[in-house]
Enzyme design. Structure first.
Site, PDB file in Angstrom:
ATOM      1  N   GLY A  38       3.560  42.130 -16.653  1.00 50.51           N
ATOM      2  CA  GLY A  38       4.316  41.380 -17.658  1.00 50.51           C
ATOM      3  C   GLY A  38       3.514  40.755 -18.776  1.00 50.51           C
ATOM      4  N   ILE A 129       7.888  33.404  -6.543  1.00 39.53           N
ATOM      5  CA  ILE A 129       7.956  34.153  -5.292  1.00 39.53           C
ATOM      6  C   ILE A 129       6.741  35.068  -5.148  1.00 39.53           C
ATOM      7  CG2 ILE A 129       9.308  35.756  -3.885  1.00 39.53           C
ATOM      8  CD1 ILE A 129      10.590  32.988  -4.318  1.00 39.53           C
ATOM      9  N   LYS A 140      -5.577  34.304   2.975  1.00 37.84           N
ATOM     10  CA  LYS A 140      -5.694  34.695   4.385  1.00 37.84           C
ATOM     11  C   LYS A 140      -6.857  35.654   4.581  1.00 37.84           C
ATOM     12  CE  LYS A 140      -3.279  37.045   8.161  1.00 37.84           C
ATOM     13  NZ  LYS A 140      -1.982  37.533   8.687  1.00 37.84           N
ATOM     14  N   ARG A 215     -15.170   2.833  -2.787  1.00 37.26           N
ATOM     15  CA  ARG A 215     -16.452   2.343  -2.270  1.00 37.26           C
ATOM     16  C   ARG A 215     -16.376   2.152  -0.760  1.00 37.26           C
ATOM     17  NH1 ARG A 215     -15.958  -1.209  -6.594  1.00 37.26           N
ATOM     18  NH2 ARG A 215     -15.813  -3.040  -5.250  1.00 37.26           N
ATOM     19  N   TYR A 216     -15.289   1.592  -0.301  1.00 38.72           N
ATOM     20  CA  TYR A 216     -14.990   1.447   1.121  1.00 38.72           C
ATOM     21  C   TYR A 216     -13.549   0.995   1.245  1.00 38.72           C
ATOM     22  CZ  TYR A 216     -16.462  -3.375  -0.066  1.00 38.72           C
ATOM     23  OH  TYR A 216     -16.610  -4.594  -0.664  1.00 38.72           O
ATOM     24  N   HIS A 272      -4.739 -11.869  -2.552  1.00 36.73           N
ATOM     25  CA  HIS A 272      -4.339 -11.283  -1.272  1.00 36.73           C
ATOM     26  C   HIS A 272      -2.857 -10.897  -1.266  1.00 36.73           C
ATOM     27  CE1 HIS A 272      -8.274 -12.139   0.227  1.00 36.73           C
ATOM     28  NE2 HIS A 272      -8.130 -13.439   0.093  1.00 36.73           N
ATOM     29  N   ARG A 431       9.208 -20.427   9.711  1.00 38.09           N
ATOM     30  CA  ARG A 431       9.677 -20.806   8.370  1.00 38.09           C
ATOM     31  C   ARG A 431       9.412 -22.286   8.106  1.00 38.09           C
ATOM     32  NH1 ARG A 431      11.882 -17.498   5.386  1.00 38.09           N
ATOM     33  NH2 ARG A 431      12.125 -16.113   7.163  1.00 38.09           N
ATOM     34  N   ASP A 464      16.572 -27.913   9.932  1.00 43.72           N
ATOM     35  CA  ASP A 464      15.316 -28.645   9.754  1.00 43.72           C
ATOM     36  C   ASP A 464      14.637 -28.335   8.414  1.00 43.72           C
ATOM     37  OD1 ASP A 464      14.811 -26.063  10.582  1.00 43.72           O
ATOM     38  OD2 ASP A 464      13.494 -26.595  12.247  1.00 43.72           O
ATOM     39  N   ARG A 506      18.732 -10.396   2.270  1.00 45.38           N
ATOM     40  CA  ARG A 506      17.463 -10.833   2.832  1.00 45.38           C
ATOM     41  C   ARG A 506      16.324 -10.088   2.138  1.00 45.38           C
ATOM     42  NH1 ARG A 506      16.302  -9.583   9.043  1.00 45.38           N
ATOM     43  NH2 ARG A 506      15.572  -7.629   8.140  1.00 45.38           N
TER      44      ARG A 506
END
Length: 510
Positions: A38, A129, A140, A215-216, A272, A431, A464, A506
């Site tokens: 093609g 395909i 392979k 780096r780590y 953090h 909490r 509370d 929530r």
């Protein structure tokens, strides 16, 4: 038999022709017989280089509008035959199958077609395909056949055949086969994920082509890697390489600031993965200074992010703080110059890129996957459950606090006042402990909680928390509701003229 093979014949059938010309010219120079199909055949012909149409090998024309070109025993026999196998050698002679030493393929751009918003019919036509079959067959049979499976490997092939006069070693062929199977598996995963958009099959296929060694990991004794297109997400202007922990903080920062994308100038400081400072003000400089005042101790070594342009005045203030990363959608040139004074400080321009709609993490001997938490609490969903109703300013602060709460580690309590994070309790096992932590932090940094509001990521099982909050000066509370003892908290609020609203959503974050 020698494991070094000399390329004497090549089948080339590619979508992208970019970078192909020097490869074809070098193969021709080395007297390699070239087969093609093609558009690729036409491309090679225009270079004035001899090329054998695949139809001459198969004695069968290209059919079905190009859907079937190379799928033929003579093509796959030429690729898959074992050159040290007597039966294979005999059958190659019997059926007049030409040897094919090199296969060069570049697949139809399925992913790009999907990303372009093309119609389903166009997307389906871009499922390769023949190309994928050629790749798997040649890979392979890497002991005898060289496979180049994408435009990304053209340059490597050119280097090999130029420096080794058309020879390849077994190790080099296996390396190219490994890359080829990566190409084919990624291609198939992309197709499956397109078809499985509605999760009809509970199957997870993740394939990331862009990876980098860090780096780590979280600690120096752990290896770390990042797989993803970081360059699409950010333009890095300055600074050292990002670490594993940097990336986690950057991810948290990006998700948090997204909640304030449409707000007035908003600045957040994270440490953090949690916000230690956040404020919305009329200018970015004021927003930064207010955010910094929330917790200047934790801000040291943090990740900073803004929802708008960082100007020279803001940069001058930031420059006096030791921070790891500064992120914004744009920076003034003078701001970049100021922030770049610190050699290692990482400066990132955040590009407008959609975030994944699923969260993935390892768990036990498997993987957990969930939908992204796309719900942001809004005024329209509030359920006013107390006789005392929040003022407009309190509603604004409640929603502000809720956005921060949603993006903070559970158990979480967030205090806010006048579009400012006053204090938070993060990642506590109770909490009540989270609330006490928030009160202590607010006191430490001299904040008056009188008139402040409180957000909780989950319901209060007992009254509370609202009692402690009220005693600290909190006048309005936002929480999901849903406890069997909600009435106890509501009753306390009613008796003490505290406004409370339920959201029904929530926001746990673990």
């Amino acid at each position: 038999m020698s494991t070094t093979k000399t390329i004497k014949s090549a089948l080339i059938s590619v979508f992208s022709k970019e970078g192909l010309e020097p490869v074809v010219r070098k193969l021709h120079q080395q007297n390699v017989t070239i087969y093609s199909t093609g558009g690729t055949e036409e491309f090679i012909n225009k270079l004035g280089i001899p090329v054998v149409p695949v139809e001459e090998v198969t004695s069968f024309p290209e059919i079905l509008g190009g859907r079937v070109k190379t799928l033929h025993p003579k093509i796959f026999g030429g690729i898959l035959n074992r050159q040290d196998n007597p039966t294979d050698i005999e059958q190659m002679r019997e059926f007049e199958i030409p040897q094919i030493d090199l296969v060069i393929v570049d697949l139809y751009p399925f992913e790009k077609t999907v990303a372009s918003g093309a119609s389903e019919a166009d997307i389906i036509e871009k499922i390769d395909i023949g190309g994928i079959s050629l790749i798997r067959a040649a890979a392979k049979n890497f002991k005898d056949t060289v496979i180049v499976a994408s435009v990304n490997e053209y340059a490597y092939l050119l280097e090999l055949i130029s420096t080794q006069n058309g020879d390849t070693t077994l190790e080099q062929r296996k390396k190219l086969a490994t890359k080829a199977f990566n190409t084919s598996s990624h291609y198939d995963s992309s197709i499956f994920n397109y078809f499985n958009q509605n999760q009809e099959e509970t199957i997870l296929k993740i394939s990331e082509q862009n990876g980098q060694v860090l780096r780590y990991g979280e600690n120096p004794h752990q290896k770390g890697f990042f797989f993803g297109d970081f360059e699409a997400m950010f333009t890095k202007l300055h600074g050292k390489e990002l670490s594993y922990n940097n990336l986690l903080d950057v991810d948290a920062a990006v998700n948090l600031i997204l909640e304030f994308k449409e707000n007035e100038p908003t600045f957040a400081i994270l440490k953090h993965n949690n916000a230690c400072g956040l404020a919305t003000r009329s200018t970015m400089k004021e927003a930064y200074l207010t955010a910094l005042a929330c917790d200047p101790t934790s801000a040291f070594g943090g990740v900073l992010i803004a929802n708008g342009n960082i100007d020279e005045a803001t940069a001058a203030e930031i420059n006096s703080l030791f921070c790891e990363v500064v992120i914004a959608p744009s920076f003034d040139e003078k701001a970049i110059a100021i922030l770049s004074e610190k050699k290692n400080r990482i400066i990132l321009v955040q590009n407008d890129v959609a975030l994944p709609q699923t969260n993935v993490r390892t768990c036990l001997n498997g993987v957990l996957v969930q939908e992204r938490n796309n719900i942001t609490d809004s005024k329209s969903q509030l359920n006013y459950v107390t006789t005392t109703k929040p003022t407009e300013q309190e509603i604004e602060d409640l929603l502000f606090a809720s956005k921060i709460c949603k993006n903070t580690k559970s158990n979480t309590i967030v205090f806010a006042k006048n579009s400012t994070l006053v204090a938070s309790g993060t990642g506590q096992t109770s909490r009540v402990d989270a609330l006490k932590q928030a009160v202590e932090k607010a006191t430490t940094f001299g904040f008056d909680l009188k008139g402040a509001v409180m957000a909780s990521d989950a319901f209060f099982p007992f009254p509370d928390c609202v009692e402690l909050a009220h005693n600290a000066g909190i006048t309005a509370v936002i929480q999901p509701g849903g406890s069997i003892k909600d009435e106890l908290s509501i009753n306390f609020c009613n008796e003490n003229k505290v406004a409370m609203v339920f959201t029904g959503t929530r926001h746990f974050k673990h």
